[in-house]
Design a protein around this motif. Structure first.
Motif, PDB file in Angstrom:
ATOM      1  N   UNK A  15       0.832  -1.214   0.000  1.00 10.56           N
ATOM      2  CA  UNK A  15       0.000   0.000   0.000  1.00 10.56           C
ATOM      3  C   UNK A  15       0.861   1.256   0.000  1.00 10.56           C
ATOM      4  N   UNK A  16       1.963   1.256   0.749  1.00 12.05           N
ATOM      5  CA  UNK A  16       2.861   2.418   0.767  1.00 12.05           C
ATOM      6  C   UNK A  16       3.519   2.611  -0.595  1.00 12.05           C
ATOM      7  N   UNK A  17       3.933   1.522  -1.236  1.00 11.34           N
ATOM      8  CA  UNK A  17       4.543   1.633  -2.561  1.00 11.34           C
ATOM      9  C   UNK A  17       3.534   2.148  -3.585  1.00 11.34           C
ATOM     10  N   UNK A  18       2.295   1.719  -3.480  1.00 15.15           N
ATOM     11  CA  UNK A  18       1.253   2.205  -4.382  1.00 15.15           C
ATOM     12  C   UNK A  18       0.995   3.695  -4.145  1.00 15.15           C
ATOM     13  N   UNK A  19       0.960   4.097  -2.887  1.00 20.18           N
ATOM     14  CA  UNK A  19       0.758   5.516  -2.564  1.00 20.18           C
ATOM     15  C   UNK A  19       1.899   6.355  -3.124  1.00 20.18           C
ATOM     16  N   UNK A  20       3.120   5.876  -3.019  1.00 23.33           N
ATOM     17  CA  UNK A  20       4.283   6.580  -3.568  1.00 23.33           C
ATOM     18  C   UNK A  20       4.165   6.710  -5.091  1.00 23.33           C
ATOM     19  N   UNK A  21       3.831   5.621  -5.749  1.00 22.00           N
ATOM     20  CA  UNK A  21       3.757   5.605  -7.212  1.00 22.00           C
ATOM     21  C   UNK A  21       2.665   6.524  -7.747  1.00 22.00           C
ATOM     22  N   UNK A  22       1.660   6.790  -6.934  1.00 22.04           N
ATOM     23  CA  UNK A  22       0.523   7.610  -7.366  1.00 22.04           C
ATOM     24  C   UNK A  22       0.397   8.891  -6.552  1.00 22.04           C
ATOM     25  N   UNK A  23       1.484   9.374  -6.012  1.00 22.21           N
ATOM     26  CA  UNK A  23       1.472  10.514  -5.099  1.00 22.21           C
ATOM     27  C   UNK A  23       1.010  11.793  -5.782  1.00 22.21           C
ATOM     28  N   UNK A  24      -0.165  12.241  -5.396  1.00 20.30           N
ATOM     29  CA  UNK A  24      -0.689  13.518  -5.870  1.00 20.30           C
ATOM     30  C   UNK A  24      -0.765  14.525  -4.725  1.00 20.30           C
ATOM     31  N   UNK A  25      -0.153  14.178  -3.589  1.00 22.41           N
ATOM     32  CA  UNK A  25      -0.204  15.032  -2.412  1.00 22.41           C
ATOM     33  C   UNK A  25       0.690  16.255  -2.496  1.00 22.41           C
ATOM     34  N   UNK A  26       1.583  16.286  -3.448  1.00 29.11           N
ATOM     35  CA  UNK A  26       2.464  17.428  -3.663  1.00 29.11           C
ATOM     36  C   UNK A  26       2.662  17.551  -5.166  1.00 29.11           C
ATOM     37  N   UNK A  27       2.361  18.694  -5.758  1.00 34.36           N
ATOM     38  CA  UNK A  27       2.450  18.828  -7.212  1.00 34.36           C
ATOM     39  C   UNK A  27       3.864  18.667  -7.763  1.00 34.36           C
ATOM     40  N   UNK A  28       4.849  18.649  -6.899  1.00 33.88           N
ATOM     41  CA  UNK A  28       6.232  18.510  -7.368  1.00 33.88           C
ATOM     42  C   UNK A  28       6.684  17.054  -7.459  1.00 33.88           C
ATOM     43  N   UNK A  29       5.863  16.100  -7.024  1.00 36.62           N
ATOM     44  CA  UNK A  29       6.355  14.719  -6.955  1.00 36.62           C
ATOM     45  C   UNK A  29       5.985  13.838  -8.134  1.00 36.62           C
TER      46      UNK A  29
END
Length: 100
Positions: A15-29
């Motif tokens: 779940x953490x890896x999926x969250x990282x791969x789809x990170x929309x929490x910061x527009x720079x990532x």
């Protein structure tokens, strides 16, 4: 993802890896790129691949944000490259909200 894996994501849950791969929490990532650019970069880190010179400082900011936001390690080679690149960038403060 391979770079993240090598930098600490190997110890994360799926779940953490999926969250990282789809990170929309910061527009720079998460940045949309062309397929060609994505193939050129592949799994290379900042010491092995950079975009055009006029985009290097922005890329350094994004790299720093992603690594910091997700608590990923930076090896000596990356750190050396980051210092070299930053020498030609304007000095700016970064505000980063941690993702984990």
């Amino acid at each position: 993802m391979a770079e993240a894996w090598d930098s600490g994501a190997s110890g994360w849950t799926a779940a953490e890896r999926q969250a990282y791969a789809n990170d929309l929490g910061d527009p720079r990532t998460l940045v949309a790129v062309t397929a060609r650019s994505n193939r050129q970069k592949a799994d290379k880190d900042i010491a092995e691949w950079l975009p055009r010179d006029d985009e290097a400082c922005d890329y350094l900011t994004r790299w720093t944000v992603a690594k910091t936001r997700w608590g990923l390690s930076i090896d000596t080679t990356e750190q050396t490259a980051m210092h070299r690149i930053s020498a030609s960038c304007t000095n700016e403060d970064l505000t980063i909200e941690l993702a984990r």
